[in-house]
Enzyme design. Structure first.
Site, PDB file in Angstrom:
ATOM      1  N   HIS A 144       0.874  -1.353   0.001  1.00  0.00           N
ATOM      2  CA  HIS A 144       0.085   0.055  -0.074  1.00  0.00           C
ATOM      3  C   HIS A 144       0.757   1.105   0.058  1.00  0.00           C
ATOM      4  CE1 HIS A 144      -3.796   2.066   2.104  1.00  0.00           C
ATOM      5  NE2 HIS A 144      -3.040   2.858   1.152  1.00  0.00           N
TER       6      HIS A 144
ATOM      7  N   HIS B   8       1.435   4.805  -2.361  1.00  0.00           N
ATOM      8  CA  HIS B   8       1.000   5.717  -3.720  1.00  0.00           C
ATOM      9  C   HIS B   8       2.227   6.294  -4.078  1.00  0.00           C
ATOM     10  CE1 HIS B   8      -3.558   5.521  -2.383  1.00  0.00           C
ATOM     11  NE2 HIS B   8      -2.773   5.172  -1.119  1.00  0.00           N
TER      12      HIS B   8
ATOM     13  N   HIS C 270      -9.504   1.062  -1.214  1.00  0.00           N
ATOM     14  CA  HIS C 270      -9.220   1.555   0.194  1.00  0.00           C
ATOM     15  C   HIS C 270     -10.785   1.821   0.681  1.00  0.00           C
ATOM     16  CE1 HIS C 270      -5.896   3.047  -1.264  1.00  0.00           C
ATOM     17  NE2 HIS C 270      -5.652   4.106  -0.188  1.00  0.00           N
TER      18      HIS C 270
ATOM     19  N   GLU D 266     -11.053   3.352   6.085  1.00  0.00           N
ATOM     20  CA  GLU D 266      -9.898   4.202   6.660  1.00  0.00           C
ATOM     21  C   GLU D 266     -10.868   5.126   7.584  1.00  0.00           C
ATOM     22  OE1 GLU D 266      -8.170   6.490   3.588  1.00  0.00           O
ATOM     23  OE2 GLU D 266      -6.457   7.128   5.068  1.00  0.00           O
TER      24      GLU D 266
ATOM     25  N   ASP E 206       1.933   3.935   2.735  1.00  0.00           N
ATOM     26  CA  ASP E 206       0.693   4.776   2.354  1.00  0.00           C
ATOM     27  C   ASP E 206       1.343   5.904   1.579  1.00  0.00           C
ATOM     28  OD1 ASP E 206      -1.734   5.325   1.331  1.00  0.00           O
ATOM     29  OD2 ASP E 206      -2.423   6.092   3.655  1.00  0.00           O
ATOM     30  N   ASP E 207       1.667   7.196   2.264  1.00  0.00           N
ATOM     31  CA  ASP E 207       2.155   8.278   1.352  1.00  0.00           C
ATOM     32  C   ASP E 207       3.451   8.935   2.318  1.00  0.00           C
ATOM     33  OD1 ASP E 207       0.097   8.861  -0.531  1.00  0.00           O
ATOM     34  OD2 ASP E 207      -0.926   8.529   1.306  1.00  0.00           O
TER      35      ASP E 207
HETATM   36  N1  HPA Z   1      -6.512   7.300   1.520  1.00  0.00           N
HETATM   37  C1  HPA Z   1      -7.360   7.724   0.452  1.00  0.00           C
HETATM   38  N2  HPA Z   1      -6.949   8.365  -0.604  1.00  0.00           N
HETATM   39  C2  HPA Z   1      -5.548   8.282  -0.781  1.00  0.00           C
HETATM   40  C3  HPA Z   1      -4.645   7.824   0.376  1.00  0.00           C
HETATM   41  C4  HPA Z   1      -5.345   7.392   1.619  1.00  0.00           C
HETATM   42  O1  HPA Z   1      -4.861   6.765   2.413  1.00  0.00           O
HETATM   43  N3  HPA Z   1      -3.373   8.059   0.159  1.00  0.00           N
HETATM   44  C5  HPA Z   1      -3.427   8.697  -1.252  1.00  0.00           C
HETATM   45  N4  HPA Z   1      -4.532   8.783  -1.634  1.00  0.00           N
HETATM   46 ZN    ZN Z   2      -3.693   4.830   0.682  1.00  0.00          ZN
END
Ligand code: HPA
Ligand code: ZN
Length: 340
Positions: free
Chosen positions: A18, A20, A198, A201, A279-280
């Site tokens: 996971h 991006h 997703h 979350e 994630d990011d």
């Molecule tokens: N959630 C939803 N969209 C996203 C995320 C996330 O954690 N990271 C990048 N786009």
């Molecule tokens: Zn994500």
């Protein structure tokens, strides 16, 4: 306090599932690309930009994340972005990465689908040869846009589909349930693409049910709110549905107040196939290894938890069964050489 299992965590091979790629754009590279492309950012320097990474929720992050991606113009920009992540991945002993990209973030700015795709793809191919990192590429649809826009993106992707492994669903979760994309995901499945989304979350357990029942996903991205629904936990356990959990992301986006409050251990204790991911990482302050080390430190993971998490990352991956087995055996061999 240091992480009790730091040396084991550093030594274990890991898969990241996971991630991006646009979320790996470090402020330094953002400034460099802006300069290369003759653009001016609304921040005086990298420190001021980093200071703006103070998020209240998912949307406040997404606003900066989409704005930041605006410096990605040429194929070389996408290559450099992806290569920078892969070098960090190598340092974290990531041996396999399944990477999201958001084509609509770029095509909506007039960047051709192939420009983003080719830059990312070329870096992934080079990483296999030069760094020994295998990968899969996942095209993610932006859920705040329409299903029709998703179908248009799928059309643009058609010339490249042999090199795209799956599709995902990301962006603003609340108010954009998985069911909005039921027909699009059916079309993707018919093309042989694996599906993830997703869900859970910020959104409720009902969105996780929808991702399972209406999108037929093979993994849930995040999914931490599934713990609020016992019947859902039982279902996820029964089908061994992987959850790609992102601990630092969840803290920075206020899903949990602090890392010590994260429910990763409860997910494992419930018998779910939870994995750790970043994630990011350029926005959330930690790449994959930092996420493992932070959880080890703040949640008091056991040695078995650490081993289970890395094993889950390979089990939940899209590697072929013989590749999975080879990495699982390597995990066990490394664990044996780091006795408790
Ligand atoms: N959630 C939803 N969209 C996203 C995320 C996330 O954690 N990271 C990048 N786009
Ligand atoms: Zn994500």
């Amino acid at each position: 306090m240091t992480s009790p299992h730091a040396s084991l965590i550093r030594a274990l091979p890991k898969a990241e599932l996971h991630l991006h790629i646009e979320g790996t754009l470090e402020p330094e590279l953002m400034f460099a690309l802006a300069q290369r492309n003759g653009m001016t950012l609304p921040y005086t320097d990298v420190e001021v930009l980093r200071a703006a990474y103070d998020f209240n929720n998912l949307q406040s992050f997404l606003d900066l994340y989409y704005a930041g991606a605006g410096v990605l113009i040429t194929e070389a920009d996408f290559y450099d972005l992806t290569w920078a992540y892969l070098l960090r991945a190598k340092a974290d002993r990531i041996v396999h990465a399944e990477i999201f990209f958001d084509p609509q973030t770029h095509t909506d700015r007039g960047i051709a689908f192939g420009t983003a795709f080719n830059g990312i793809r070329r870096a992934l191919d080079d990483a296999q040869l030069q760094l020994g990192i295998s990968s899969k590429l996942i095209m993610s649809f932006l859920r705040h846009l329409s299903e029709e826009a998703g179908f248009a993106t799928l059309e643009q992707a058609k010339p490249f589909l042999t090199r795209i492994d799956g599709v995902g669903l990301d962006s603003s979760e609340m108010g954009h349930p998985p069911s909005k994309f039921e027909r699009l995901f059916a079309a993707c499945r018919a093309l042989g693409l694996s599906c993830v989304a997703h869900a859970g979350e910020e959104g409720p357990p009902a969105y996780v049910w929808e991702a399972l029942d209406r999108l037929a996903v093979c993994r849930i991205d995040h999914g931490v709110r599934a713990m609020e629904d016992d019947a859902l936990v039982a279902r996820l356990k029964a089908i061994r549905m992987p959850l790609t959990v992102c601990p630092y992301s969840n803290v920075r986006l206020k899903v949990f107040p602090q890392l010590a409050d994260h429910n990763l251990r409860q997910l494992l204790a419930a018998g779910l196939c939870a994995t750790v991911n970043s994630d990011d990482p350029a926005y959330f302050g930690g790449y994959l290894q930092e996420n493992y080390l932070g959880c080890d430190r703040e949640l008091g993971l056991s040695r078995d938890d650490v081993l289970q998490l890395v094993r889950n990352s390979f089990e939940a991956s899209w590697l072929a069964p013989e590749e999975k087995n080879a990495w699982l055996m390597e995990c066990d061999a490394v664990a044996r050489s780091y006795p408790a």
